[in-house]
Write an enzyme that holds these catalytic residues in place. Sequence first.
Site, short mmCIF file in Angstrom:
data_model
loop_
_atom_site.label_atom_id
_atom_site.label_comp_id
_atom_site.label_asym_id
_atom_site.label_seq_id
_atom_site.Cartn_x
_atom_site.Cartn_y
_atom_site.Cartn_z
N HIS A 169 34.23 38.64 38.19
CA HIS A 169 34.27 39.48 38.83
C HIS A 169 33.68 40.79 39.13
O HIS A 169 33.54 41.04 37.37
CB HIS A 169 35.97 39.92 39.42
CG HIS A 169 36.94 40.62 38.66
ND1 HIS A 169 37.39 42.16 38.95
CD2 HIS A 169 36.52 41.34 37.09
CE1 HIS A 169 37.86 42.19 37.86
NE2 HIS A 169 37.06 42.04 36.61
N CYS A 175 32.90 47.92 34.39
CA CYS A 175 33.56 46.49 34.51
C CYS A 175 32.71 46.80 35.48
O CYS A 175 33.11 45.52 37.07
CB CYS A 175 34.81 47.68 34.97
SG CYS A 175 36.08 47.48 33.72
N HIS A 206 31.68 40.30 34.56
CA HIS A 206 32.22 39.94 33.85
C HIS A 206 33.86 39.13 34.19
O HIS A 206 34.06 38.65 35.55
CB HIS A 206 32.40 40.99 32.31
CG HIS A 206 33.74 41.81 33.30
ND1 HIS A 206 33.43 43.00 34.29
CD2 HIS A 206 35.15 41.93 33.40
CE1 HIS A 206 34.73 43.70 35.17
NE2 HIS A 206 35.43 42.77 34.18
N HIS A 265 37.22 36.71 32.67
CA HIS A 265 39.02 37.28 32.57
C HIS A 265 39.49 36.02 32.41
O HIS A 265 39.51 35.08 33.04
CB HIS A 265 40.01 38.54 33.78
CG HIS A 265 39.36 39.34 33.35
ND1 HIS A 265 39.28 40.32 31.95
CD2 HIS A 265 38.70 40.42 34.30
CE1 HIS A 265 39.08 41.83 33.05
NE2 HIS A 265 38.21 41.56 33.89
N HIS A 311 37.46 29.55 37.62
CA HIS A 311 36.16 29.05 37.41
C HIS A 311 35.37 30.05 38.23
O HIS A 311 34.62 28.76 38.86
CB HIS A 311 35.53 28.38 36.14
CG HIS A 311 36.67 27.67 35.36
ND1 HIS A 311 37.68 27.73 35.12
CD2 HIS A 311 35.84 27.67 34.24
CE1 HIS A 311 38.02 26.80 34.06
NE2 HIS A 311 36.71 27.56 33.35
N GLU A 345 45.58 40.36 33.81
CA GLU A 345 43.48 40.18 34.10
C GLU A 345 43.83 40.22 32.30
O GLU A 345 42.72 39.33 32.27
CB GLU A 345 43.17 41.77 34.58
CG GLU A 345 41.70 42.17 34.38
CD GLU A 345 41.29 43.26 34.89
OE1 GLU A 345 40.84 42.76 36.46
OE2 GLU A 345 41.71 44.20 34.68
#
Length: 138
Positions: A19, A28, A32, A34, A72, A127
Amino acid sequence: QRAMAPYRVAKSLTFAYGHRLRSHDGPCRHAHGHNAHVEVECAGDLDAQGMVVDFKAIQRVLGGWIRENWDHRMILQTGDPLVAALTELQEPVYELDGPPTAENLAAHLFHVARDAGLPVSAIRFWETPTSMACYAGS
């Protein structure tokens, strides 16, 4: 005032996603990824089998939804220019009405679970291993 349900159970689900938060003033704002850990909490009375809900039902319903829609994939806010670029490259994207923060992702999963008939009482969306948002609905 509503009485609290006597029993609570939780099922953990994990998935990978990407996201970005376009209006964030730090790193952010860039795309990137998670490895999310989601705790699905359900509450209620016991059924004839002595369960609030079968853990397999949570896995099938919400785990299946996550696998089909978020695992994904890039989760981006509707209107993000990256949506068009990734779509053109045939990369999987999921569009969210608001910024794809942990708070909004937790709320979105809560509504998906509730709409699917699960007796969800809260979603805890980790997260990272040290950062979690919780949505308990209304």
